[in-house]
Design a protein around this motif. Structure first.
Motif, short mmCIF file in Angstrom:
data_model
loop_
_atom_site.label_atom_id
_atom_site.label_comp_id
_atom_site.label_asym_id
_atom_site.label_seq_id
_atom_site.Cartn_x
_atom_site.Cartn_y
_atom_site.Cartn_z
N ASP A 1 46.60 10.42 -26.46
CA ASP A 1 47.62 10.57 -27.50
C ASP A 1 47.38 9.62 -28.66
O ASP A 1 47.56 9.98 -29.83
CB ASP A 1 49.01 10.32 -26.90
N ALA B 1 44.34 10.98 -30.68
CA ALA B 1 44.70 12.17 -31.45
C ALA B 1 45.64 11.83 -32.59
O ALA B 1 45.52 12.38 -33.70
CB ALA B 1 45.35 13.21 -30.53
N LEU B 2 46.57 10.90 -32.36
CA LEU B 2 47.48 10.48 -33.43
C LEU B 2 46.71 9.83 -34.57
O LEU B 2 47.03 10.05 -35.75
CB LEU B 2 48.52 9.51 -32.87
N VAL C 1 45.01 12.72 -36.56
CA VAL C 1 45.94 13.57 -37.31
C VAL C 1 46.65 12.78 -38.40
O VAL C 1 46.81 13.26 -39.52
CB VAL C 1 46.96 14.20 -36.34
N LYS C 2 47.08 11.57 -38.09
CA LYS C 2 47.82 10.77 -39.07
C LYS C 2 46.97 10.45 -40.30
O LYS C 2 47.45 10.54 -41.43
CB LYS C 2 48.31 9.47 -38.42
N ARG D 1 44.30 12.13 -41.11
CA ARG D 1 43.64 13.37 -41.55
C ARG D 1 42.12 13.24 -41.52
O ARG D 1 41.41 13.59 -42.47
CB ARG D 1 44.14 13.75 -42.95
N GLU E 1 49.78 16.52 -31.35
CA GLU E 1 48.60 15.99 -32.05
C GLU E 1 47.34 16.20 -31.23
O GLU E 1 46.28 16.54 -31.78
CB GLU E 1 48.78 14.49 -32.35
N TYR F 1 45.24 19.75 -39.77
CA TYR F 1 46.16 18.80 -39.18
C TYR F 1 47.53 18.79 -39.85
O TYR F 1 48.35 17.92 -39.58
CB TYR F 1 45.58 17.38 -39.25
N GLN G 1 52.16 20.32 -37.65
CA GLN G 1 52.40 19.58 -36.43
C GLN G 1 53.74 19.93 -35.79
O GLN G 1 54.21 19.23 -34.91
CB GLN G 1 52.36 18.07 -36.71
#
Length: 526
Positions: A359, A362-363, A366-367, A369, A420, A130, A133
């Motif tokens: 979104d 997924a954010l 990823v944010k 981790r 993301e 991740y 980006q």
């Protein structure tokens, strides 16, 4: 070999098995007396002998193990024959639809079908997956367009791409065949397995103990159908809540009537302190009172019975953007990695109420981790259209389908549009459809059923209606991602009571981890 000759050969094989079973039973003085040799050893010997005899025919091995188990418990010949025919029909139908949507099919029932398991996921990188980006590093936009027509996504260039999906009329006909045969398919194998356990359980336990360096704790295990919001045990959640109250007491975690509430204020409003909390006060254990009670089962996801605590601690979309939930999931992942041999398939939810749900999810991943090599994600879509329609959040069923699938097609066509989501989807293995199966259905899915754009009724569409349109769109998506763009595909693993499905971690069947092999940008085998 024609199917008629296969059936004749099958009849001969079953007659032989049935006669041998009767002959062996007549040699016993009582039904509970068995020879000194282990029954499982005799069954294995007979199975290998018959497999050698019929190995030239690809049709018979599909039924050989089923016949051997059933014949060992004196199943009447006519019932066994009818059940075997039903199994064959069901396997042919399953093979057809698994192949159409590019999903892997069980190798023991179809060795001649080329397997795609090894190319299911993208390779593991040295760095955290991740970290990168940057939209500039994403695969380029291929310039396709997409539009949903009659509930199914269609992809266009200057002309429409020929991406297959199941024919509605054929699907309904196959569904009727499967429903008719379902009880016959499951009844006899279930009874046979129970009898096998009674006869051979101790023998198998003794054999397991003889295997060096292997016991229950160091064999590879995969836990399927684990909700991410319940993957931690009660003690783990309790300790995390207490730590959060000590570490972040003045952090604003909730907004009530346009006024922010800190974590300590939330607990003070419930007249609770960290000292008062215990496993019993959390009350999140699914006991016998939740059996067949979907409402009570869902209520157990609320710590202390308060939905506000569920939102704060085990939700991805909240005021703190799922910060606490991400932390506790990472702690669970660390425990799995430390144990080395445990893998899990965690479920996250997409509801289809709005386009930005993917979104946001997924954010969150990823944010914070939220990633581990021992974890794969499976996304479940609750069948709650009637609830959202009543609340005026959705106008028709096609709107719900578009909210679920349109972002997936957009990110497949142009990964930089949802960077993301592009990263997150590389670790999603499939989709699920969940709801309370005890609820009665008012509508029977047939050719006269309204199309998704015309489904504006208050009643919820039936389970089979959901399955067809979810499966059809996933089939188009898999063909676009795997055959054209060489991305990973998805499995369709809908829940209906007890699910008997593919292994969600196909790499466990291989000696080397598939991530150890660098990815090549060449067409996947068909």
């Amino acid at each position: 070999m024609c199917r008629l000759s296969c059936c004749c050969l099958l009849r001969v094989c079953m007659k032989e098995l049935f006669s041998r079973t009767l002959a062996e039973s007549e040699m016993r003085s009582a039904p509970y007396e068995f020879p000194e040799d282990s029954p499982i050893e005799q069954l294995e010997e007979r199975r290998h002998r018959l497999e050698r005899q019929i190995s030239q025919d690809p049709f018979i091995p599909l039924l050989s193990s089923f016949i051997f188990i059933c014949s060992s418990i004196k199943v009447p010949f006519t019932d066994l024959l009818d059940a075997a025919k039903c199994v064959v029909k069901a396997l042919f139908i399953r093979q057809k639809y698994m192949g159409l949507s590019l999903q892997s099919f069980c190798m023991t029932t179809a060795r001649y079908l080329q397997e795609l398991n090894a190319q299911l996921h993208t390779p593991m990188s040295e760095s955290h997956p991740y970290e990168n980006q940057d939209p500039a590093s994403m695969p380029p936009d291929i310039g396709y367009g997409c539009k949903m027509v009659d509930g199914v996504m269609h992809v266009y260039t200057s002309t429409e791409l020929d991406l297959p999906y199941p024919d509605l009329q054929e699907y309904i006909a196959d569904m009727n065949v499967r429903n008719t045969n379902q009880s016959c398919i499951l009844l006899l194998p279930t009874s046979a397995v129970s009898m096998h356990i009674l006869l051979n359980e101790m023998k198998e336990l003794a054999a397991q103990k003889k295997v060096p360096h292997r016991d229950f704790y160091n064999i590879r295990k995969v836990d399927t159908h684990i909700h991410a919001s319940s993957c931690m045990n009660q003690k783990h959640l309790l300790r995390f809540i207490k730590r959060a109250m000590k570490k972040y007491p003045k952090e604003i975690v909730h907004v009530e009537r346009d006024k922010g509430q800190t974590l300590i204020e939330v607990f003070e409003s419930m007249n609770l302190t960290a000292f008062d909390l215990s496993v019993d006060t959390l009350d999140m254990h699914a006991d016998r009172n939740t059996f067949h009670r979907f409402d009570k089962f869902n209520a157990k996801y609320n710590p202390i019975g308060e939905s506000i605590l569920r939102e704060i601690f085990i939700k991805t979309d909240n005021y703190i953007e799922g910060k606490y939930f991400g932390h506790i999931i990472k702690e669970v992942m660390a425990d799995l990695e430390e144990s080395k041999y445990q893998n899990v398939e965690l479920r996250l939810s997409i509801y289809g109420r709005s386009r930005d749900e993917w979104d946001k999810l997924a954010l969150w991943a990823v944010k914070h981790r939220v990633y581990s090599k021992n974890v794969r994600w499976l996304v479940q879509v609750p069948r709650l259209f009637d609830v959202y329609h009543t609340k005026k959040q959705l106008y028709n069923f096609q709107e719900m389908l578009e909210n679920v699938f349109m972002p997936l097609f957009e990110v497949t066509i142009n990964p930089s549009s949802h960077p993301e989501l592009h990263l997150f989807l590389q670790h999603v293995v499939g989709f699920d459809s969940v709801d309370d199966e005890s609820k009665p259905e008012q509508h029977i899915f047939n050719l006269d059923s309204p199309l998704p754009a015309n489904w504006t009724e208050e009643d919820n569409p039936p389970y089979s209606y959901y399955l067809y349109y979810m499966y059809a769109n996933m089939t188009v998506l898999n063909h676009l991602r795997r055959k054209i763009l060489l991305f990973n595909g998805f499995q369709w693993q809908p829940l209906c009571g007890t699910r008997i499905s593919q292994i969600p971690f196909p790499w466990l069947a291989y000696k080397n981890h598939p991530y150890d092999t660098p990815v090549t940008r060449s067409p996947l085998p068909l």
